[in-house]
Design a protein around this motif. Structure first.
Motif, short mmCIF file in Angstrom:
data_model
loop_
_atom_site.label_atom_id
_atom_site.label_comp_id
_atom_site.label_asym_id
_atom_site.label_seq_id
_atom_site.Cartn_x
_atom_site.Cartn_y
_atom_site.Cartn_z
N UNK A 157 -99.86 59.35 -13.40
CA UNK A 157 -98.44 59.27 -13.06
C UNK A 157 -97.73 60.62 -13.15
N UNK A 158 -98.04 61.41 -14.19
CA UNK A 158 -97.33 62.68 -14.37
C UNK A 158 -97.72 63.74 -13.32
N UNK A 159 -98.76 63.46 -12.53
CA UNK A 159 -99.16 64.38 -11.45
C UNK A 159 -98.53 64.01 -10.11
N UNK A 160 -97.81 62.89 -10.08
CA UNK A 160 -97.17 62.43 -8.85
C UNK A 160 -95.69 62.78 -8.92
N UNK A 161 -95.27 63.71 -8.06
CA UNK A 161 -93.91 64.23 -8.09
C UNK A 161 -93.19 63.86 -6.79
N UNK A 162 -91.88 64.04 -6.80
CA UNK A 162 -91.11 63.75 -5.57
C UNK A 162 -91.47 64.74 -4.46
N UNK A 163 -91.73 65.98 -4.86
CA UNK A 163 -92.08 66.98 -3.85
C UNK A 163 -92.84 68.11 -4.52
N UNK A 164 -93.83 68.64 -3.82
CA UNK A 164 -94.63 69.77 -4.33
C UNK A 164 -94.67 70.86 -3.27
N UNK A 165 -94.93 72.11 -3.68
CA UNK A 165 -95.08 73.16 -2.68
C UNK A 165 -96.36 72.93 -1.87
N UNK A 166 -96.29 73.16 -0.56
CA UNK A 166 -97.48 73.01 0.27
C UNK A 166 -97.39 73.99 1.43
N UNK A 167 -98.52 74.25 2.05
CA UNK A 167 -98.51 75.12 3.22
C UNK A 167 -99.32 74.49 4.34
N UNK A 168 -99.39 75.16 5.46
CA UNK A 168 -99.98 74.56 6.67
C UNK A 168 -101.46 74.23 6.52
N UNK A 169 -102.17 74.85 5.59
CA UNK A 169 -103.60 74.56 5.40
C UNK A 169 -103.85 73.35 4.51
N UNK A 170 -102.81 72.89 3.82
CA UNK A 170 -102.96 71.76 2.91
C UNK A 170 -103.04 70.46 3.71
N UNK A 171 -104.10 69.69 3.47
CA UNK A 171 -104.31 68.44 4.20
C UNK A 171 -103.62 67.29 3.46
N UNK A 172 -102.81 66.53 4.20
CA UNK A 172 -102.11 65.38 3.62
C UNK A 172 -103.08 64.23 3.38
N UNK A 173 -102.73 63.38 2.42
CA UNK A 173 -103.49 62.18 2.13
C UNK A 173 -102.95 61.03 3.01
N UNK A 174 -103.74 59.96 3.13
CA UNK A 174 -103.27 58.75 3.79
C UNK A 174 -102.70 57.77 2.77
N UNK A 175 -103.15 57.94 1.51
CA UNK A 175 -102.74 57.04 0.43
C UNK A 175 -102.84 57.82 -0.87
N UNK A 176 -101.91 57.55 -1.78
CA UNK A 176 -101.99 58.14 -3.12
C UNK A 176 -101.88 57.01 -4.13
N UNK A 177 -102.75 57.06 -5.14
CA UNK A 177 -102.79 56.02 -6.17
C UNK A 177 -102.67 56.66 -7.54
N UNK A 178 -101.75 56.13 -8.34
CA UNK A 178 -101.65 56.52 -9.76
C UNK A 178 -101.62 55.23 -10.57
N UNK A 179 -101.43 55.34 -11.88
CA UNK A 179 -101.47 54.11 -12.69
C UNK A 179 -100.43 53.08 -12.23
N UNK A 180 -99.26 53.56 -11.83
CA UNK A 180 -98.15 52.65 -11.52
C UNK A 180 -97.62 52.78 -10.11
N UNK A 181 -98.36 53.45 -9.24
CA UNK A 181 -97.86 53.69 -7.90
C UNK A 181 -98.96 53.60 -6.86
N UNK A 182 -98.57 53.11 -5.69
CA UNK A 182 -99.47 53.11 -4.52
C UNK A 182 -98.59 53.52 -3.35
N UNK A 183 -98.90 54.68 -2.79
CA UNK A 183 -98.08 55.22 -1.70
C UNK A 183 -98.93 55.31 -0.45
#
Length: 184
Positions: A157-183
């Motif tokens: 959970x503490x690794x899931x933030x509202x927004x993080x720095x990213x650049x054009x080489x960073x590949x997005x996920x289709x789904x993110x899972x933490x203990x209390x979240x499924x995005x």
């Protein structure tokens, strides 16, 4: 050394937060993360899964792999130069410890990427817009474009933030899972 970037600062902050938990805490949190993933239809339907062999400060994968190994095929990464390859996981297979301290299976690289249903990806931080920040070496960002499989980021959970720095080489996920979240 150059100026510390926003990514460097965030990595340090996350590593500092991880130290607040015992190995048992992280093990229990890992079980919660995977219990969220296990109830999804996409996981239930997946047969061939690329997954990582966790370091001690990452969402732990071994119990999860062993729990599902009779029903699904798992493949673990092996670093070869600047690239990742994946080798089929078998409980009795010999492992070699990499320069990064990761146990890597010996064997032939699996390259039938179109047969892979899902890749479970570690990260230092993720955000609610499906961005992922890794450790900074770019292995996954170079590898992921080769796959059509569902990309699932797993984190505490503490690794899931509202927004993080990213650049054009960073590949997005289709789904993110933490203990209390499924995005999605």
């Amino acid at each position: 050394m150059g100026k510390e970037t926003a990514k460097d600062k965030l990595r340090k902050d996350i590593f500092r937060q991880k130290k607040e938990f015992t190995p048992l805490d992280l093990q229990n949190k890992s079980a919660e993360v995977f219990s969220v993933l296990e109830i999804t239809g996409t996981f239930q339907d997946a047969q061939n899964i690329f997954i990582y062999n966790s370091l001690s400060d990452e969402v732990s994968t071994l119990d999860f792999i062993n729990r599902w190994a009779k029903e699904k095929q798992f493949f673990l990464p092996v670093v070869t130069g600047n690239d990742l390859q994946f080798v089929k996981y078998e409980a009795d297979k010999k492992f070699v410890v990499s320069d990064y301290g990761i146990k890597e299976p010996e064997g032939k690289a699996f390259v039938e990427y179109d047969k892979i249903d899902m890749i479970i990806v570690p990260g230092v931080a993720f955000d609610r817009k499906l961005n992922r920040m890794g450790r900074g070496k770019g292995y996954y960002d170079r590898f992921l474009p080769k796959l059509k499989a569902l990309k699932v980021g797993v984190c505490f959970d503490f690794q899931l933030l509202n927004s993080i720095p990213f650049d054009k080489n960073d590949v997005k996920m289709d789904m993110i899972v933490s203990e209390n979240d499924l995005i999605w």
